[in-house]
Every structure is written in C-alpha cells, then in structure tokens.
Write a protein that holds these residues in place. Sequence first.
Motif, PDB file in Angstrom:
ATOM      1  N   LYS A  10       0.828  -1.202   0.000  1.00  0.00           N
ATOM      2  CA  LYS A  10       0.000   0.000   0.000  1.00  0.00           C
ATOM      3  C   LYS A  10       0.862   1.252   0.000  1.00  0.00           C
ATOM      4  O   LYS A  10       0.598   2.218   0.698  1.00  0.00           O
ATOM      5  N   THR A  42      -1.246   3.747  10.673  1.00  0.00           N
ATOM      6  CA  THR A  42      -0.577   3.579   9.377  1.00  0.00           C
ATOM      7  C   THR A  42      -1.556   3.960   8.269  1.00  0.00           C
ATOM      8  O   THR A  42      -2.732   3.584   8.319  1.00  0.00           O
ATOM      9  N   HIS A  43      -1.076   4.717   7.285  1.00  0.00           N
ATOM     10  CA  HIS A  43      -1.918   5.128   6.159  1.00  0.00           C
ATOM     11  C   HIS A  43      -1.229   4.808   4.850  1.00  0.00           C
ATOM     12  O   HIS A  43      -0.030   5.023   4.704  1.00  0.00           O
ATOM     13  N   GLY A  44      -1.997   4.354   3.884  1.00  0.00           N
ATOM     14  CA  GLY A  44      -1.460   4.125   2.560  1.00  0.00           C
ATOM     15  C   GLY A  44      -2.445   3.344   1.712  1.00  0.00           C
ATOM     16  O   GLY A  44      -3.300   2.661   2.274  1.00  0.00           O
ATOM     17  N   PRO A  45      -2.368   3.418   0.399  1.00  0.00           N
ATOM     18  CA  PRO A  45      -1.480   4.311  -0.342  1.00  0.00           C
ATOM     19  C   PRO A  45      -2.006   5.742  -0.317  1.00  0.00           C
ATOM     20  O   PRO A  45      -3.207   5.948  -0.391  1.00  0.00           O
ATOM     21  N   ILE A  46      -1.098   6.693  -0.183  1.00  0.00           N
ATOM     22  CA  ILE A  46      -1.486   8.107  -0.165  1.00  0.00           C
ATOM     23  C   ILE A  46      -1.321   8.643  -1.581  1.00  0.00           C
ATOM     24  O   ILE A  46      -0.207   8.740  -2.086  1.00  0.00           O
TER      25      ILE A  46
END
Lengths: 169, 467
Positions: free
Chosen positions: A142, A152-156
């Motif tokens: 991601k 956690t963040h993604g895909p940005i």
Amino acid sequence: MLIVTDSRPRVDANQILGRELVEQIAHHTHHYPQKRAAVLDALKAVQKVHGWVNDTQLAAVASLLDMAVADVEGVATFYNRIYRQSVGRHVILVCDSIACFLTGYEELAGELQAELGVEFGQTTADQRFTLLPIVCLGNCDKGPSLMIDEDTHGPIKPGQIKALLESYA
Amino acid sequence: MSETASRNQGPIPVCGFEPSAKTHPLTYRLHERDSVLTLEDYQALDGFKGLDEALSHGSSDVLGIIKDAVVRGRGGAGFPAGLKWTFMAQPDGGPRYLVCNADEMEPGTFKDRLLMERLPFQLIEGMIITAYAIGATAGYIFIRGEYVEAAERLNRAIQETINAGYLGKKIKGKHFSFDLYVHTGAGRYICGEETALINSLEGRRANPRTKPPFPQVSGAWGRPTVVNNVETLNSMPSILRFGADWYKGLGVESTEDAGTKLYGASGKVNNPGVWELPIGTTARTILEDYAGGMQEGLSLKAWLPGGASTDFLTPDHLDLNMDFDTIGKAGSRMGTGLIMVIDDQQDMVAVQRNLQQFFSRESCGFCTPCRDGLPWAVKTLDAIQAGNGRASDIKQLKQLTKDLWIGKTFCAHAPGAMEPLQSALKYFESEFTDKLPASERGEQNAEVSTQADAAEAEKPAPVKAGV
Ligand SMILES: Cc1cc2nc3c(=O)[nH]c(=O)nc-3n(C[C@H](O)[C@H](O)[C@H](O)COP(=O)(O)O)c2cc1C
Ligand code: SF4
Ligand code: FES
C-alpha cells in the motif's frame, strides 16, 4: 539539577515521573530477569505522556532501573523512535524505503514538506507536527505509506495529504 | 482513510482456489472468518489441536517431527528450524528462552504483520509447541514498535491463552511451564539480526554479538536461546496435526523445500499483496496470476526476490522455482520471499541510491567497513546521479562490493547491502556509465579500446535522446 553521568544518579523518580509512570515501568521490569531490559519500555512510557524524553526524566529512568545515566543515554540515542528533543503533538513518519520509493515517495514527501512548511527533522511553528523519515513500515503493498502517531496510512495518492492532516488537530 | 483497517477486516485473497487446513495451513482460517480471530473462533477452527498433539508426545518426539519436516527458516536465511533447535545446550535447571523475531523491517516485506494482526493465536500456539520441544521456560515476541495493532492483539491473545490454561505453570497438567511476553522495539533495522535482537531485548544498543557462541548456547542473558521468525513459528501447529510427511509434500513437485510459503509482490504491479502458495511456486506465477501483472504501460526490468538485501534478478529468471536453493543458484537469495518489481521506467542508479541510503542509515556503526563504506556508496551514487561521476567510481563501487562482503564485516548487514549493488552492476552497468560525463565515459571505454572506438571518437559525442 546536576547530573553525574558516571555513577548511579540520586534523583527522586516518583517526584520527576509521577507515581503512575513509575508503576508502569515497574510492571514492565517484571517481564525480565534483569531490570534494564525494560529501558525502552520505560523511555517509551515517558514519551507517551510527555512526547519526548528530557534529561531529568532520563536520569529518573536510570535511577529506577539501576543504570548509569550515560548508559541510558547510549540506549536512548541508538534508537530512532526515542526522541531526545521536543516533538510536535503529532509525529509523521514517512516511509522512504524502496517499495514506497517505487510507488510515489518523492511526490508524497514533496507535498508534505510544502503543506507543512518544514523539512524532515523539523517541527511546525505551531508545534502540531514533526516530520521524520522511517524505514519500511511493512505496508509495502500500500505504498507510498506513512504513519501518523500510531496509525498507518497508505497508499497516499497525490492531493490526499491536506485532508489527512486535518484529521490530526 | 486508513487503508490498513481494511486489511484487518475483509477476507484476504490468499490463493486462487478453496483453501483448506491441508493446503493452506498458515492462512486457511482467514477465509472462514473475515475479521480478527478471537479465541473462540480459533478454537472452533481446530486451534490448539497441534499443541494438544504435541503435549501427548515427549518433547524429544516433537523435536524429531519438526526436524523430519525440514522447516527452513522463513526469516530469510533458510536454516532448518529443527536442526537449529538441536543445538540448544543441555538443560541445567536454569532458564531457557524462545524469542520470536517479529522485527520485520526488511524493505518490501509485509508478511509477518498479516499473521500477527489477523492470527495472533497461531503464532502463540506455534511458540508454545516450540518451547515444549526445546524446553524453553520463557518466550518473548520481539515486535517492532510500529506494529501497534499487532502488539495489542498479541497481548490480548496471550492473556486469553493464559486463561485457557495453555500458558503459565504446569500447562495442561504436564511438567511444562512457559511464560510468554510481547517486547516492543523502538526502531532500527539491525534489531532483526538475531544477536543484535538479543542485545536489544536485554535493554542495550542493538550491536550484533560475535558467533560463536551461538544463541542456542549463550543467548538472552547468557542463557540458551532460540530465535525464530514469525512465519517459521506459525508453521508448527499444522505439522504436529498432519505430520512431517504431509508437510514435505506441500511444495511444488520440482522443489526440494517443504511446506507452503507466504509470497507477495510490491512495486508497480496491478494487485500487490501476500498469498500463501506451495513453496517453489515460480516468480512468474506469483507476479502474473496473483499480483495481476505489471501496471498498464509498464514492463518488468528487474526484481528482488525477497527484500532489499537480496540480489536483483531479471525477467529471464521468472520461471525459476522460488525456493532457497534455486534462487541461490541463480545468484540471489529467496530472502523473505516477497518480490519487489522494478519497472522499466525506474532509473537503476536512483533505485540503488535509495537502497544504499537505507543500509547506510541503518548500519549499527560497530565496525568500520560498514559504518564508513555504506555512506561512501551513497555519496558515490549521488555523484553519478548528479552527473559528476568519474569512471573510477564504477570501479570503486565494484571494489566496495568485495570490501564489504561476508567475512570483512562484523555481521551480515553490510554484505546484505552489497547484494543489490553487485547485481545492479552485473546486469545494468550501462545505466551507471551512461550517467558519467562524456569525458569520463571515454576513459571507461579506453580500457576496452578497439580501432572501431578510435574511429568512433572522430565523431561528436552522442547526445542521449530524452526518452
Ligand atoms: C541485518 C539483518 C536483519 C534481519 N532482520 C530480520 C527480521 O526483521 N526478521 C527476521 O525474522 N529475521 C531477520 N534477520 C534474520 C535473523 O538474523 C535470523 O536469521 C532469523 O530471525 C532466524 O529465524 P528463522 O530461522 O526462523 O528464519 C535479519 C538478519 C540480518 C543480518
Ligand atoms: S556490518 Fe554494519 S550493522 Fe553489522 S556490525 Fe558492522 S556496522 Fe554493525
Ligand atoms: S517500503 Fe514503504 S512500507 Fe515497505
């Protein structure tokens, strides 16, 4: 306060850290045959409350774990997730490892720096965000990925940064 | 916004057909439940049956079964788990440790995270079985600090497992006691190296230790210790249930290796992810059938078989079995088995610079070749990329791959860094030399100078077309 670095410090940990933190740290020590194994747990516990670890708190941790201050400092400065300088209310960790590099890290990093008006290693003037690089977050499917505090963040995708930052007051 | 949340809810596509306990021992339960498995879920799906089976045998029998199954370590090196366990020092009445390596920071690797977030009980069961086999008295799951959810779930699962009577004193009435703790890290890739991990666990800087003595003789707090990867430990419960022969039959026909493997893909493929497949499945099958091929308009230039510290392979290698020996013979390592694809739009010098920057920053600084050599590699690559390179830089980089090789540095970190560098220079040297200023390219050519080159030199230097 004078900190003597080559011997066990004599500081009142209860007074510096407060009873709750001292108890939390004591709890961690019970998991190990030697107290010092809880040193990262202790530093992280302090950090969770105060954002970072100052010299006085570090000395208090040393005293609780029967370690020399220099020894705790050696550990604290080895690990990049222990902060020995003040950080903003939220810490942004941007993965700059290869999978994210292949999927748009540079654009993301550029957008973040422009949006925040700071470079990596800096804190915004309003003390809201500190921007730091980090190794692979294990979120490579991601990418590009980042962490804000414990999320956690993604895909940005390009253009998503602004909205994301707004959710962290 | 958090896409990670979706990882923890919907079912994950572990394979293309109906999974079962016998075909997908690591992940089949994730198909039965589309959220995190609770203790009840896990028990309803045959959870702890492997442990019950283990406890019905003597501990040396359990060790024998795992040894027969030849479970090659999934942390990257592929050392057989059962064999590693036999090196444990004889019991002397003192503490003995089992440590699970859940540091997972190898760029491109995201398999242990999935197992811990979704199936915490399976790791715990695998650890109790292992502890029983090696006579461990306490265990630690050394998990990187960024895996917040995984650590929380493991902590909760450990508590529930204690309540179910599978952890603590006299487990299920046996003369076997085992306590298990989660230990969270605070950064630094080097913590994944097993002796550095032990130093970190003890509350020290994560510098590796000399071997010998190996951890099985003198590990955590100087006591006998086994370190195994999350995926390795996750394989134990099913081996106890179905036996070593079943496990050995799981791989594809043309491989020597046993079991299934969590394979994956990242980079610009259509469907990046993780899948449990028979060990030895080809990279082509993984990339085409599971990862959905390259994204529109891109083609495959190179791939890393299992993390940043493995050598590049090329499209010519796609039909090789993804197993330890086959990939080893092709000049790389299977590593963690999560493939990273480099597409034709990527500049190999930039890719290499990113890789070396990672290794340089993550060097523990203990030995000089690594501490000084890796930043040197980064600076050299920077110069080449900026168009300020010299012909001698290419030679210098090649020399570095020898000077930072196995035996020249204190641990495997620096040699790991040299793997992608040496293979990039092997397959893509022209991408490096093309970036040298024209004058320096001349010098490079001079070494293999021919009359044709001399004739060529009369013409104006070719201008590289902007593609
Ligand atoms: C620099 C370096 C980093 C490593 N990182 C990891 C890691 O994050 N996870 C892991 O399981 N093994 C890692 N390893 C391999 C471990 O040293 C060790 O071989 C492994 O944990 C053994 O488990 P296994 O036999 O079950 O594979 C690393 C090795 C090196 C040299
Ligand atoms: S090779 Fe690098 S990581 Fe390993 S001991 Fe030397 S400096 Fe540390
Ligand atoms: S490379 Fe960025 S999450 Fe793995």
